[in-house]
Design an enzyme around this catalytic site. Structure first.
Site, short mmCIF file in Angstrom:
data_model
loop_
_atom_site.label_atom_id
_atom_site.label_comp_id
_atom_site.label_asym_id
_atom_site.label_seq_id
_atom_site.Cartn_x
_atom_site.Cartn_y
_atom_site.Cartn_z
N THR A 14 0.83 -1.21 0.00
CA THR A 14 0.00 0.00 0.00
C THR A 14 0.87 1.26 0.00
O THR A 14 2.07 1.20 0.22
CB THR A 14 -0.89 0.02 1.25
OG1 THR A 14 -0.05 -0.02 2.42
CG2 THR A 14 -1.82 -1.17 1.27
N ASP A 15 0.22 2.41 -0.23
CA ASP A 15 0.93 3.68 -0.11
C ASP A 15 0.10 4.65 0.73
O ASP A 15 -0.99 4.31 1.20
CB ASP A 15 1.30 4.25 -1.49
CG ASP A 15 0.09 4.73 -2.30
OD1 ASP A 15 -0.98 4.99 -1.73
OD2 ASP A 15 0.25 4.87 -3.52
N ALA A 16 0.64 5.85 0.91
CA ALA A 16 0.01 6.81 1.82
C ALA A 16 -1.33 7.33 1.28
O ALA A 16 -2.04 8.04 2.00
CB ALA A 16 0.96 7.98 2.08
N GLY A 18 -3.58 5.26 0.84
CA GLY A 18 -4.47 4.28 1.45
C GLY A 18 -4.82 3.12 0.53
O GLY A 18 -5.65 2.27 0.86
#
Lengths: 133, 133, 133, 133
Positions: A14-16, A18
């Site tokens: 995942t990344d920031a 979401g």
């Protein structure tokens, strides 16, 4: 004929924003292709070490339809679409239940493991890919 | 003597918690070690191809003090702490301005590129690591 | 009590040294911790969204004993070693058959999902971690 | 108008085939897009936090022309090709000196940061993308 492989989404994927980072779906698709080859009877380290061939990606087209999120249980599919002398085209999807998230088309080239020059797909692989009628 | 290297946090580095994923700091630390070796005059592909040696990590200890976030401009540091016959110990930090985010200690072994067996660090590398008094 | 989780090594996990890249074992260990929590009955997205807590890594110590290679079938283990008010210590290993590749010790902190401040581990989690005698 | 950004190949980027793993070029391309937006005056965390917008990838087409290897110094380029109401199309290349390694076309959508629903690209961004004649 469609081969499917389950993939769980972990924090690493995942990344920031979401959601799963866009490059990581290509990892999921490669895992499914590796398992598809294994299911056909081919271990890629054996192909490389004993037959001096590797399958490499020449082209990908990916449509991102909807995002996957942390903890999702996904299903990655592989369908063989075209067999050339030294290349294959597969279609791949990533889905969460009935929801399609990714639709992709991947061109794979058969190359020699040392120089990455195109070589003909060996007959013993072709015969596994093309089941007798 | 401390070597520092700037690292920008991109989407690829973060996870759905909104922070840099814990394994990715090890990538940042390896980039700084690679640039430190380059600054000392050593290209690792040359070390591998012409001298048949690779430096591999034998042990890491990492304390995660505070999280980095998307878009942060970080500074990664390398300090040589100990030189052994076939190994090095470096201390590394990752910081955002004056805020320490990571404190780490990394043990590197010098191994032969084919078998990954320990070998003595070549004299031409030792002399670069140990500046004359 | 030891929880184990299988991990297959794909191309994405390896590096040009021909082995698994050192940071990627931390991904394998996190997958096993996520599956251990799931096996105990805890989904981390539910913990985050309904209980506002996340487990984050405060410290890792990793000894790299032997390299994993492409296509290896690995087993990742998690053993709970210590329970604190707001933290846990687990020991983790990565093995290929009877060969130990990685031995690690990981300290996890229970933090609130918004500010990443330490919070007490909720009683319903503690009771699952500490089976009645 | 072409924006370029340098990328060094580290161990993390490569795989056991001795080349950069195919998904990792998408990381390189995203770094260059992030730096291109920064050069235009836009920080993506500010766009997300103050303007509630994120640019997400809707489609990628990537041709893999030649492999990058460990330690290569690459140049990643971004050229804006089309501006729509809620989307952009950019062409991107990755090159090592005069050798083209990757040619790609990426469609980006402007979405709201919470629901990932398409929204119009704000006028202050459009005016930066479309320089006055």
């Amino acid at each position: 004929m469609k081969f499917t492989w389950p993939v769980r989404v972990y924090w690493e994927d995942t990344d920031a924003g979401g959601v799963v980072y866009y490059a990581n779906y290509l990892k999921f698709m490669e895992r499914a292709r590796s398992e598809w080859l294994r299911a056909l009877g081919f271990e890629q380290d054996v192909l490389r070490d004993e037959h001096q061939i590797v399958f490499v990606v020449r082209r990908v087209e990916v449509d991102y339809l909807a995002p996957a999120r942390f903890n999702d249980a996904l299903e990655v599919a592989v369908s063989l679409k075209r067999i050339g002398g030294a290349s294959l085209v597969v279609e791949q999807t990533v889905a969460r239940g009935v929801t399609a998230l990714i639709a992709a088309r991947v061109t794979l080239a058969c190359v020699d493991a040392a120089q990455f020059k195109p070589v003909k797909i060996p007959a013993f692989i072709l015969s596994a890919l093309e089941p007798a009628p």
